[in-house]
Design an enzyme around this catalytic site. Sequence first.
Site, PDB file in Angstrom:
ATOM      1  N   ASP A   1      28.174 -11.500  29.759  1.00  0.00           N
ATOM      2  CA  ASP A   1      27.728 -12.206  28.560  1.00  0.00           C
ATOM      3  C   ASP A   1      27.870 -13.703  28.759  1.00  0.00           C
ATOM      4  O   ASP A   1      27.589 -14.211  29.859  1.00  0.00           O
ATOM      5  CB  ASP A   1      28.507 -11.710  27.338  1.00  0.00           C
ATOM      6  CG  ASP A   1      27.627 -11.636  26.094  1.00  0.00           C
ATOM      7  OD1 ASP A   1      27.307 -12.699  25.557  1.00  0.00           O
ATOM      8  OD2 ASP A   1      27.265 -10.524  25.689  1.00  0.00           O
TER       9      ASP A   1
ATOM     10  N   HIS B   1      28.910 -15.524  21.664  1.00  0.00           N
ATOM     11  CA  HIS B   1      28.467 -14.136  21.758  1.00  0.00           C
ATOM     12  C   HIS B   1      29.389 -13.307  22.647  1.00  0.00           C
ATOM     13  O   HIS B   1      29.799 -12.191  22.287  1.00  0.00           O
ATOM     14  CB  HIS B   1      27.033 -14.071  22.278  1.00  0.00           C
ATOM     15  CG  HIS B   1      26.366 -12.753  22.035  1.00  0.00           C
ATOM     16  ND1 HIS B   1      26.382 -11.730  22.955  1.00  0.00           N
ATOM     17  CD2 HIS B   1      25.692 -12.283  20.966  1.00  0.00           C
ATOM     18  CE1 HIS B   1      25.726 -10.686  22.469  1.00  0.00           C
ATOM     19  NE2 HIS B   1      25.296 -10.993  21.257  1.00  0.00           N
TER      20      HIS B   1
ATOM     21  N   SER C   1      23.158  -5.349  19.987  1.00  0.00           N
ATOM     22  CA  SER C   1      24.087  -5.973  20.917  1.00  0.00           C
ATOM     23  C   SER C   1      25.496  -6.000  20.343  1.00  0.00           C
ATOM     24  O   SER C   1      26.442  -6.382  21.039  1.00  0.00           O
ATOM     25  CB  SER C   1      23.632  -7.399  21.255  1.00  0.00           C
ATOM     26  OG  SER C   1      23.525  -8.186  20.089  1.00  0.00           O
TER      27      SER C   1
END
Length: 1026
Positions: free
Chosen positions: A200, A231, A397
């Site tokens: 990520d 994120h 996600s």
Amino acid sequence: MKMLLAEASSSACSRSYILVVFLSVFLFWRLRLNPHNLTRSEPEIPTQTNYIIRFKHYKPAETHRIYLESEVRSGGWGWIERDNPAAKYPTDFGVLWIEESGREAVVGEIERLAMVKDVSVEFRYQRVLLGGSFLDDGEKKRPGKIFTSMSFEEGAADDHSANATSRHLLAQTQVTSMFGADVLWKKGYTGAKVKMAIFDTGIRADHPHFRNIKERTNWTNEDTLNDNLGHGTFVAGVIAGQNSECLGFASDTEIYAFRVFTDNQVSYTSWFLDAFNYAIATDMDVLNLSIGGPDYLDLPFVEKVWEITASNIIMVSAIGNDGPLYGTLNNPADQSDVIGVGGIDYDDHIASFSSRGMSTWEIPHGYGRVKPDVVAYGREIMGSKISTGCKSLSGTSVASPVVAGIVCLLVSVIPEASRKDLLNPASMKQALVEGAAKLSGPNMYEQGAGRVDLLESYEILKSYHPRASIFPSILDYNDCPYSWPFCRQPLYAGAMPVIFNTTILNGMGVIGYIESPPTWHAANDEGNLLRIHFKYPKIIWPWTGYLALHMQIKEEGAQFTGEIEGNVTVKVYSPPAPGESGPRRSTCTLQLKLKVIPTPPRAKRILWDQFHSIKYPPGYIPRDSLDVRNDILDWHGDHLHTNYHIMFNMLRDAGYYIETLGSPLTCFDAQHYGTLLMVDLEDEYFPEEIEKLRYDVINTGLGLIVFAEWYNVDTMVKMRFFDDNTRSWWTPVTGGANVPALNNLLASFGIAFGDKILNGDFSIDGEQSRYASGTNIVRFPAGGFLHSFPLLDSSESGATQNLLLTGSSKEDPAVLGLLKIGDGRVGVYGDSNCLDSSHMVTNCYWLLKKMLDFTSSNIKDPVLFSKFSKRYSPITTDEKQLPSRRTDVNFSTYSSVIGKELICQGDSRFEVWGTKGYNLHVRGRNRRLPGYRGIDLGRGLNVTVENTRPTRWKSTREEGELSSSRSKYLGGLFNRDEIDMSFLVATRWIVPAGVAASGVLVLLSLWRIRQKRRRRRRASGSNRLA
């Protein structure tokens, strides 16, 4: 009196002067300076491009470099050093820069080397925020590969907002407790000694929410290990956070943060490949990838994922945020060896954003697999912020790390000494899908096995022994809607095979084999009416394979009504594990409960043409509606059970039975069908298909319905863009539909489509319709019924005509035609967006049903067949005015016809498998259709051939083969021969400049006339004074 006339004339000239000035300036601005008509300045092509060189064996990077430098004699290239943590391990690839001027020679020489596997352009990956994966005019175009939208904050987009009454904030209820994680925590299972790789945006080393950050690695070109987007931190928090407000599932999990995206959410192929190799070298247990994209043909990426799972790393990936549209599965989550995760809300409804099946790899000849594998809560999940505190995000996600956290917790249940013996990507998926709770509303292609159930999966793993299984393990026609679309249409004799594609999960080993052909075991005598052909791979690797059932009812069951039950069994074996003396063996079982009815009458049977549909990937197939600005690709499958699923349900509700043909038109018996339905087709047609269809319609009474789409060469060229990542021009392979091919198919019926791009609203008999980027009908025979409507032409040439033609001089374009010819009936319509659920504004199912009434049963709607719409004379158009094929794309790369052999595949009736079809059983040689070049392997996908222009296809036969027309150059118009100097550049500046120049000439003429009149008046005044 003369003075008055002169003054009036002068005034008229002045008005004409002003009018011409205004018209010239306006047209020049409209055609030249309007941003919507601008050709974007094409970027300067870089002199160097980076390429991925994949080798057949792992060796130190220095060894690969020396090998290339000693073997490649051509110049203009160089090795790019990669300074990252994987550099100390052997690698299977290298990155080179290659000068564009000598690219073909260098690439060709490298590809011929014995130690080289392949050469491909290095992709640049872009993950974009919610709001669209593809950018509009004036903005940077999509890169060669694009990832799905990131998770988003609730309320960031109206499309993804849930009703307030159905929301349950996680501040009140932790997602971990909803899965019963605390039950396992009390047993002492907290994810200890589980190595979790999070691919990520990174994480901060001193983040207070994590107790076990083992390693942070940076694979980007930015000099930081920290997460500046949030994120990656959020995903890690869902998996292993220890904050009481946003607890993760497995707080003792060892976190390995792989920073593979920059702060601008950019990544490259080599970054991923190096990071994947490092994950393999450091023996990761679980890997979470909360991203994905539609390109399942990116082989370096796809094959490296296979290698990841083959190395016994359990990969969990988000299925995509492209819902509620069907056919929107993202890669790598759509791979059978990866655990693909969809999203649900707290009412156990499929989240609107969650992508859904089926997989589209197998189309047109096969049928997609069930995906996602499982679903998990993905709306308003609480996770960690960048530095401290918690926040709520939604998206698949987010659902993906929920499952990844559950997987980490389950891995820790198995003692560390025996984990690698029992746990692998297949056994973990078996535990998840077999333990999942099936939801009552969604079908299997929306929810997979259902909502993941941590405690049920825990019970399965406690007593797990290595075995093979089939997913789904049952196909029950009585279980609706879960078994949709199968439960919506019973089986019957004489139909095309119904294909059910299952996944074999082999928990016994990374490699497995089918020991003997699968067997059908009928539960009673009626089961003998079922004939099944099986398709399966010889080798099951890595951990998974497929078993496809092609089911037909035998002819003796033509009048049978009832149910057929039984089991399909297949025996799988794998090599023995260390310490075992013999192979591991397992018998997989698939239960079938099928409904059978008597064969329906011909008028109620429709055949859907799937064979001639082309989708992205592998080519740049443009969207059907040009009004849709955030999605430039046609990638949803164009299948009855993907983006045409609502139409399928409507036709079933109307009493029709719809079958799918994934083979050429020679592979079906027209006497069994009322109508052949051809919607939004992009491929060409074999000459044998054209001849057979003509015969079928005129002599056997087959009905034919065609829904076309836009096709305009100017617009296609305008949609071309230079991809910074692949260093090549991306050009649409065709328009929304392949109108030149359709015109060849319909020529024997006297019908042809044009190249207008029409938009507008109209109504028929009170039914409102939206015409979205459809085409017009320019040829139609006398005796038929033709309907025209006042629609706006938005094509390049149409924009000018819309300004110049007004009132009675402007004819309404024809878009709907109905015709009886011989024993058959034909209906044509120029737009398919009203049937496609992807970007539909208003549906035209009512129109389709009226057309089917006519083509299948000769029932004529009084409005569609009114005397006012009947043609008493034909509409004709010169052959040169019809849309022409493009010769500047390698269409054979994407076509199932160009350069291919006409042959009936396994989706046709068994009796014609491997032949050319009905009455054409002798195999024929390949034919290359005119107007298309052969495949140029050196150019790649969608690469524009330099210095070519579209030409008319003049179809003539020579020695049994069609001759090709030659492309023509614009002789003398340009002296440049760069790739960006397409002949259609003329439409951008020559036309508007010509209009402006004409205006100037008219102005000069008016000025000269005015000057002459002034001189006359002066002379006349002088005479009077004299």
